[in-house]
Design a protein around this motif. Structure first.
Motif, PDB file in Angstrom:
ATOM      1  N   GLN A 331     -33.827  49.844 -46.511  1.00 12.10           N
ATOM      2  CA  GLN A 331     -32.758  50.714 -46.970  1.00 12.10           C
ATOM      3  C   GLN A 331     -31.403  50.022 -46.822  1.00 12.10           C
ATOM      4  OE1 GLN A 331     -33.049  54.429 -44.809  1.00 12.10           O
ATOM      5  NE2 GLN A 331     -34.462  55.294 -46.309  1.00 12.10           N
ATOM      6  N   PHE A 332     -30.486  50.349 -47.733  1.00 14.53           N
ATOM      7  CA  PHE A 332     -29.153  49.776 -47.658  1.00 14.53           C
ATOM      8  C   PHE A 332     -28.427  50.293 -46.417  1.00 14.53           C
ATOM      9  CE2 PHE A 332     -29.665  49.678 -52.428  1.00 14.53           C
ATOM     10  CZ  PHE A 332     -29.838  48.306 -52.484  1.00 14.53           C
ATOM     11  N   ARG A 333     -27.603  49.417 -45.851  1.00 10.50           N
ATOM     12  CA  ARG A 333     -26.860  49.782 -44.645  1.00 10.50           C
ATOM     13  C   ARG A 333     -25.362  49.683 -44.900  1.00 10.50           C
ATOM     14  NH1 ARG A 333     -29.109  47.014 -39.293  1.00 10.50           N
ATOM     15  NH2 ARG A 333     -27.587  48.500 -38.481  1.00 10.50           N
ATOM     16  N   GLN A 334     -24.635  50.660 -44.410  1.00  6.36           N
ATOM     17  CA  GLN A 334     -23.175  50.642 -44.453  1.00  6.36           C
ATOM     18  C   GLN A 334     -22.648  50.743 -43.030  1.00  6.36           C
ATOM     19  OE1 GLN A 334     -24.798  53.026 -46.705  1.00  6.36           O
ATOM     20  NE2 GLN A 334     -24.777  51.390 -48.225  1.00  6.36           N
ATOM     21  N   GLU A 335     -21.723  49.866 -42.707  1.00  9.46           N
ATOM     22  CA  GLU A 335     -21.118  49.878 -41.375  1.00  9.46           C
ATOM     23  C   GLU A 335     -19.603  49.941 -41.511  1.00  9.46           C
ATOM     24  OE1 GLU A 335     -22.605  47.215 -38.517  1.00  9.46           O
ATOM     25  OE2 GLU A 335     -24.676  47.303 -39.241  1.00  9.46           O
ATOM     26  N   ARG A 336     -18.954  50.606 -40.561  1.00 11.01           N
ATOM     27  CA  ARG A 336     -17.516  50.867 -40.657  1.00 11.01           C
ATOM     28  C   ARG A 336     -16.760  50.179 -39.522  1.00 11.01           C
ATOM     29  NH1 ARG A 336     -14.051  54.751 -42.862  1.00 11.01           N
ATOM     30  NH2 ARG A 336     -15.808  55.587 -44.045  1.00 11.01           N
ATOM     31  N   PHE A 337     -15.643  49.570 -39.900  1.00 11.70           N
ATOM     32  CA  PHE A 337     -14.693  48.998 -38.947  1.00 11.70           C
ATOM     33  C   PHE A 337     -13.331  49.633 -39.205  1.00 11.70           C
ATOM     34  CE2 PHE A 337     -18.026  45.897 -38.982  1.00 11.70           C
ATOM     35  CZ  PHE A 337     -18.008  45.293 -37.731  1.00 11.70           C
ATOM     36  N   THR A 338     -12.589  49.924 -38.153  1.00 13.20           N
ATOM     37  CA  THR A 338     -11.266  50.532 -38.293  1.00 13.20           C
ATOM     38  C   THR A 338     -10.180  49.486 -38.105  1.00 13.20           C
ATOM     39  OG1 THR A 338     -12.088  52.664 -37.497  1.00 13.20           O
ATOM     40  CG2 THR A 338      -9.706  52.314 -37.434  1.00 13.20           C
ATOM     41  N   ALA A 339      -9.286  49.401 -39.087  1.00 19.77           N
ATOM     42  CA  ALA A 339      -8.131  48.514 -38.966  1.00 19.77           C
ATOM     43  C   ALA A 339      -7.126  49.120 -37.984  1.00 19.77           C
ATOM     44  CB  ALA A 339      -7.483  48.316 -40.338  1.00 19.77           C
ATOM     45  N   GLY A 340      -6.254  48.285 -37.443  1.00 20.65           N
ATOM     46  CA  GLY A 340      -5.302  48.765 -36.446  1.00 20.65           C
ATOM     47  C   GLY A 340      -3.862  48.499 -36.843  1.00 20.65           C
ATOM     48  N   LEU A 341      -2.975  49.434 -36.545  1.00 18.47           N
ATOM     49  CA  LEU A 341      -1.554  49.286 -36.844  1.00 18.47           C
ATOM     50  C   LEU A 341      -0.872  48.438 -35.766  1.00 18.47           C
ATOM     51  CD1 LEU A 341       0.980  50.076 -38.508  1.00 18.47           C
ATOM     52  CD2 LEU A 341       1.167  52.100 -37.024  1.00 18.47           C
TER      53      LEU A 341
END
Length: 349
Positions: A331-341
């Motif tokens: 199955q396809f995988r999506q992963e999230r990273f948060t950018a920072g100010l």
């Protein structure tokens, strides 16, 4: 030949008249073919003296890995394509270098595609099998144009970008959080005439689904203010028209008191125009960019930016592609990273 026995030297001389194989190198160096393979791929598990001996033989025999033969034997080429935007942009060049380090450390070669015709060439059936997989840096729409007619004929892909997709492995970068933080800082400082600025390569109608722009529009709707789109010049080449579009906007609409820029290069450019028009950052206008260009901290005043954790993102993207190559039907995988100010003087009124 330094360090080799008489028998090895004689064998080496005889082999000069034919194509040198990995097995030839192994015999001449007195090691196993597996050891030679590890040395050529830069893998661990080989002692310094042995590695030096193998590399000496490789140089003497003028051995190069035959990727075509590898492809015939294993169905793999050992080549990974990285599809990038224009390398004159710091974001793309920096990301490509980080991906290259990941890919080559695993014994693969990287093929960098960034010219207009590169993607079209890769999509040709005769060329699609020339690479084992593809990592795409922020160019999903362009790649999907060639990929969507027959996804299974296109090499396995991992996408890096701000949007989310459910038809491929994907690294999603959250810009919403830091853009909202920057706008909140401006709003609380009493800045009500907030604008979104980007160079004029695309119209704002064409980019209305872009996450940074969407976040800005949502914030303006939340506080009951009309969005202000500050379109920039298409070209920044020095000349009489340098910055003419920006100057015309400022003459007609006045200066916003807060600007969110699409990227740091946009921010650097518009900051210069503001200075020439007599507006001061942050006294008259607060400003923020994106992509953590290394030079933004050296400006006076220092420029605020949004930073993405690119080393971690690139490592994870390569890991996802390796998993896809090992398990093509997973199955396809999506992963999230948060950018920072990164708050600097341009956001400190």
């Amino acid at each position: 030949m330094k360090g080799l026995s008489m028998e090895s030297q004689q064998a080496s001389s005889e082999r000069r008249s034919k194509i040198t194989t990995l097995e030839d190198v192994a015999v001449a160096a007195g090691v196993s073919p597996m050891t030679v393979s590890r040395v050529m791929k830069g893998q661990k598990g080989v002692g310094p003296a042995t590695r030096e001996r193998v590399l000496e033989v490789v140089e003497q025999l003028n051995y190069t890995a035959n990727h075509s033969a590898r492809a015939l034997r294993s169905g793999r080429t050992g080549i990974i394509a990285v599809i990038s935007g224009n390398l004159s942009h710091d974001y793309f060049s920096k990301t490509a270098l980080l991906l290259e380090a990941q890919i080559t450390s695993s014994g693969y070669q990287m093929r960098l595609l960034y010219r207009d015709g590169d993607l079209e060439d890769l999509a040709k059936p005769s060329n699609a099998s020339a690479v084992d997989g593809v990592i795409v840096i922020a160019r999903y729409p362009q790649v999907e144009e060639f990929r969507s007619p027959n996804p299974k004929a296109f090499p396995p892909c991992v996408f890096i970008g701000a949007e989310e997709y459910d038809d491929a492995d994907h690294i999603c970068i959250d810009f919403c959080t830091p853009v909202t933080e920057a706008l909140d800082i401006m709003w609380k400082a009493g800045r009500k005439r907030l604008a979104f600025y980007r160079s004029g390569i695309y119209s704002f109608e064409q980019t209305q689904s872009e996450v940074r722009q969407q976040t800005y529009v949502a914030m303006m709707e939340k506080v009951g203010c009309q969005p202000r789109f500050f379109a920039g010049s298409k070209s920044r080449d020095p000349g009489d028209s340098w910055g003419a579009v920006e100057r015309q906007y400022l003459d007609q609409h006045g200066c916003p008191d807060g600007i969110v820029c699409f990227n740091d290069e946009d921010m650097i450019f518009v900051s210069r125009i503001l200075y020439e028009k007599g507006f001061r950052v942050p006294t008259d206008v607060m400003i923020v960019g994106c992509d953590a260009h290394p030079h933004t901290k050296y400006f006076q005043p220092s420029l605020s930016t949004i930073a993405q954790p690119m080393p971690e993102i690139c490592a994870r993207a390569w890991s996802l592609l390796q998993n896809r190559l090992a398990e093509p039907e997973a199955q396809f995988r999506q992963e999230r990273f948060t950018a920072g100010l990164i708050v600097r003087e341009s956001l400190q009124a």
